[in-house]
Design a protein around this motif. Sequence first.
Motif, PDB file in Angstrom:
ATOM      1  N   ALA A 100     -33.325  24.886   3.795  1.00 47.75           N
ATOM      2  CA  ALA A 100     -34.298  23.804   3.969  1.00 47.75           C
ATOM      3  C   ALA A 100     -33.795  22.755   4.949  1.00 47.75           C
ATOM      4  O   ALA A 100     -34.544  22.276   5.803  1.00 47.75           O
ATOM      5  N   LEU A 103     -34.040  24.112   8.465  1.00 46.90           N
ATOM      6  CA  LEU A 103     -35.419  24.172   8.943  1.00 46.90           C
ATOM      7  C   LEU A 103     -36.012  22.792   9.168  1.00 46.90           C
ATOM      8  O   LEU A 103     -36.860  22.607  10.040  1.00 46.90           O
ATOM      9  N   ALA A 104     -35.591  21.813   8.391  1.00 42.32           N
ATOM     10  CA  ALA A 104     -36.153  20.465   8.502  1.00 42.32           C
ATOM     11  C   ALA A 104     -35.751  19.775   9.797  1.00 42.32           C
ATOM     12  O   ALA A 104     -36.385  18.803  10.199  1.00 42.32           O
ATOM     13  N   ALA A 113     -39.319  24.232   5.138  1.00 37.65           N
ATOM     14  CA  ALA A 113     -38.255  23.511   4.431  1.00 37.65           C
ATOM     15  C   ALA A 113     -38.766  23.028   3.077  1.00 37.65           C
ATOM     16  O   ALA A 113     -38.052  23.124   2.071  1.00 37.65           O
ATOM     17  N   HIS A 116     -38.832  25.874   0.700  1.00 36.29           N
ATOM     18  CA  HIS A 116     -37.476  26.190   0.223  1.00 36.29           C
ATOM     19  C   HIS A 116     -37.021  25.189  -0.835  1.00 36.29           C
ATOM     20  O   HIS A 116     -36.327  25.565  -1.789  1.00 36.29           O
TER      21      HIS A 116
END
Length: 134
Positions: A100, A103-104, A113, A116
């Motif tokens: 996460a 991805l964030a 994110a 997740h």
Amino acid sequence: MQPVSILLNLLWILFGGAWMAFGWLVAAVVMAITIIGLPWARSAFNIAVYTLLPFGSRAVRRDMVTGESDIGTGPLGLIGNIIWFVLAGWWLALGHLVTAIALAVTIVGIPFAWAHLKLAGIALWPIGKAIVPA
């Protein structure tokens, strides 16, 4: 499944969903090999499938779906979740958290994110959950 859910699930698999679903699958196999871990293996396998294709589904308490309490939603489920947390839940949640955060960092990855992070919560406490269509 709606076309938007299909597209999001395909993107999800590319951006971290496949490796986390594999982690859940490994946890399910390890629990099944131990024989006494079979109740956890069932939950882990169900959530592995949900982790692979999360869009278009959601995880809810099983007693909310069936309308009645069962072993997984009662006191034994609480004990099972505590044991799960110690054996596998914390490292699966950590994997979801790390994914996460990665991805964030990107704007495009923020919805993934968030998914997740929701899965990290499920990783900590999976017993007594049911996967239902959204």
